[in-house]
Design an enzyme around this catalytic site. Structure first.
Site, short mmCIF file in Angstrom:
data_model
loop_
_atom_site.label_atom_id
_atom_site.label_comp_id
_atom_site.label_asym_id
_atom_site.label_seq_id
_atom_site.Cartn_x
_atom_site.Cartn_y
_atom_site.Cartn_z
N LYS B 75 0.87 -1.19 0.00
CA LYS B 75 0.00 0.00 0.00
C LYS B 75 0.90 1.23 0.00
O LYS B 75 1.94 1.24 0.68
CB LYS B 75 -0.90 -0.03 1.25
CG LYS B 75 -1.90 1.12 1.33
CD LYS B 75 -2.86 0.97 2.51
CE LYS B 75 -3.87 2.09 2.59
NZ LYS B 75 -4.80 1.95 3.72
N SER B 150 -9.93 2.22 2.97
CA SER B 150 -8.99 2.96 2.14
C SER B 150 -8.03 2.07 1.34
O SER B 150 -7.46 2.52 0.35
CB SER B 150 -8.16 3.91 3.00
OG SER B 150 -7.33 3.20 3.90
N SER B 174 -10.34 -0.15 7.03
CA SER B 174 -9.70 0.03 5.72
C SER B 174 -9.03 -1.22 5.14
O SER B 174 -8.65 -1.21 3.97
CB SER B 174 -8.66 1.14 5.79
OG SER B 174 -9.30 2.38 5.84
#
Lengths: 95, 482
Positions: B75, B150, B174
């Site tokens: 990420k 997210s 998330s």
């Protein structure tokens, strides 16, 4: 609780976040709705409850005061967009 | 090749059925082929192939770690030395991290090959990946719906087989919500289990790094690499890390499962409730005992969370001031103008909303009414979980009240977006570990089952998930065309 565009202006200044005048009303609307959601917290009696800042009961660790990092000025200077003669250039901000 | 598990790939690499360079190239080709999903912000092709070449040399040795040569992706919230680390924001579009996050370092040490950096909501603030400066991630199951957020890029990349596994972070859901929306397995560990060093902070008392994989078996392998004490993170837990893979084949006979009745209220879509209850039936067949539990404080989780998270974000993001790194405005008139315009130009609307909310909640006169009140409620929520987890071993319920929603459907109404976090955020307030496991489909869209465990009981969670995946095949389903 309802916030007005003027309130947003004050909060935005505290946070040093630029917001265009034409968007002030939209932020005021959204934040007022959010505050409305947050007033639900008032229903609950929390008298005597200790605030919880953190999920784990950790103690602040200490370490011996020894050098663990060395200066990496040259490396950092290659990563920043504005440098000259080993210095970091920042805009002139004092009137 | 891209449907194999980590264990199977590790074997293929060792028997020379395929080399790491070939495997890496295979994934790089797929990433290009499916670029319209927008799951990657940066593809680090050159570095990946160089790392794969080294991995192939390492694989000649008998003691190469299990992940050697396996292509994964990070990420874009984890700092990567010499590689752009944007956090999904215009603010850091020009930021090249001078060091590696501990998580990145650990994967490098384990021989894993990093394919690139994954798309995400700006500074991890969002539940749909629509707040990213780099655009929305499309859900591989339905291109008109969001991948969740997210960690939307991380979830979409695993679902579309554009990485063997990925990392994510979870501040309010998330990891779990995008895992649910994309039909993959996601694990948010106990707060403090995985180092936060080099993981760009959103809300420091809630943020936790974790894994996004196709199965619990793969998740156990990844967590083994990520977990552990880190002296560079002052909130890192000094708990022993068990062998996760060795603990995922235990019988579930006598396992006590609690179903919080607040998780099955009228806000939950009926089809999703039915899917979750079907999964619970499978657990009964595996020998588990199920009972209803109640956690009355859960209904205050959303306001408490959004006060605390906004307050912490407004403090954390104050370091982004246009002076030392990140976006800087042109021709500032004075210092105030430099700060205000740099931040105004570079932060998106959602980040601004949360900074403003947090600043307000922390300001003189409102601090007690909002911030302290929220912290008190946080304790009550946490006590609710602690009490319930003395009665049962794990809690189960939905991850989200709906399946993946349409792109643009909720962008105009932030409150609606926040309310959809109802089943995930309380777990972050308490700091507990939780997973999302594929449990079925509603109208061809994946539904995740949430499993919540006790502090540092990730091994038990992974076992509970793995036993389910042994008797079901929801986690093996692949979106059409991938």
């Amino acid at each position: 609780m309802s916030l007005l565009a003027d309130d947003i202006k004050k909060i935005a200044h505290l946070a040093r976040v630029g917001i265009n005048d034409e968007n002030m009303a939209a932020y005021a609307h959204d934040l007022s709705n959010l505050l409305g959601l947050m007033t639900q917290m008032g229903e609950l009696d929390t008298e005597g409850v200790k605030p919880m800042a953190h999920p784990l009961d950790l103690e602040q660790r200490l370490r011996p005061d020894t050098i663990i990092e060395t200066n990496q000025r040259e490396k950092f200077q290659t990563l920043t967009p504005h440098t000259e003669k080993g210095l970091y250039l920042v805009p002139k901000v004092i009137d | 090749m891209h449907n194999k598990t980590i264990t199977e790939l590790a074997k293929s690499l060792r028997t020379k059925e395929i080399s790491s360079v070939e495997l890496t190239q295979h994934y790089l080709t797929r990433i290009k082929q499916y670029s319209e999903l927008n799951s990657y912000i940066s593809v680090t092709e050159r570095q990946a192939l160089a790392a794969a070449k080294i991995a192939d040399e390492q694989l000649q040795k008998t003691d190469a770690p299990l992940l050697t040569g396996i292509p994964i992706a990070q990420k874009d919230i984890f700092c990567t030395e010499g590689i752009k680390t944007s956090c999904g924001s215009k603010m850091l579009d020009n930021f090249i991290a001078p060091y590696n996050a501990t998580v990145v370092e650990k994967f490098n040490q384990s021989g894993a090959v990093m394919l690139g950096k994954l798309n995400m909501d700006e500074f991890a603030m969002g539940s749909s990946n629509e707040t990213s400066f780099y655009g929305t991630v499309k859900n591989p199951w339905d291109n008109n719906t969001v991948a969740g957020g997210s960690s939307g890029g991380s979830a979409a990349a695993v679902a579309a087989r554009l990485a063997v596994a990925t990392t994510g972070t979870d501040t309010g859901g998330s990891i779990r919500q995008p895992a649910s929306f994309c039909g993959i397995t996601g694990l948010k560990p106990t707060y403090g289990r995985v180092s936060r060093y080099g993981m760009i902070a959103y809300a420091s008392s809630l943020d936790q790094g974790g894994v996004m994989t196709r199965s619990a078996e793969d998740a156990a392998i990844l967590l083994q690499t990520m977990a552990g004490f880190d002296e560079k993170d002052s909130t890192s837990a000094q708990e022993v890390v068990p062998n996760y893979s060795e603990n995922i084949n235990q019988s579930l006979k006598g396992l006590k499962i609690g179903l919080p009745k607040e998780f099955f209220s009228e806000d939950l879509e009926a089809d999703i409730a039915a899917t979750i209850l079907n999964a619970v039936e499978e657990y009964k067949k595996l020998g588990a005992e199920v009972k209803e539990v109640s956690m009355p404080m859960l209904k205050y989780a959303i306001p408490a969370y959004y006060v605390i998270a906004s307050a912490e974000c407004s403090a954390n993001l104050s370091r982004l001031d246009g002076v030392r790194y990140g976006h800087r405005c042109e021709n500032p008139k004075n210092l105030d103008d430099l700060y205000t315009r740099s931040r105004g130009e570079a932060f998106g609307a959602e980040v601004k909303r949360r900074i403003l909310m947090g600043t307000y909640a922390l300001s003189a006169g409102y601090y007690d009414a909002y911030y302290i009140k929220a912290q008190k409620i946080r304790r009550l929520i946490s006590e609710d979980f602690k009490r319930t987890l003395t009665e049962v071993d794990v809690l189960m319920g939905p991850v989200a009240p709906s399946t993946a929603f349409g792109i643009g459907e909720k962008t105009n109404d932030p409150i609606q977006m926040y309310l959809a976090d109802i089943y995930t955020i309380a777990i972050n307030l308490a700091g507990l570990p939780a997973m999302s496991v594929p449990a079925g489909f509603v109208e061809n869209k994946p539904v995740g089952l949430q499993i919540i465990g006790n502090y540092f009981k990730e091994a038990q969670l992974l076992n509970v998930a793995n036993q389910y995946q042994k008797v079901t095949d929801w986690h093996k389903k692949t979106p059409e065309g991938f």
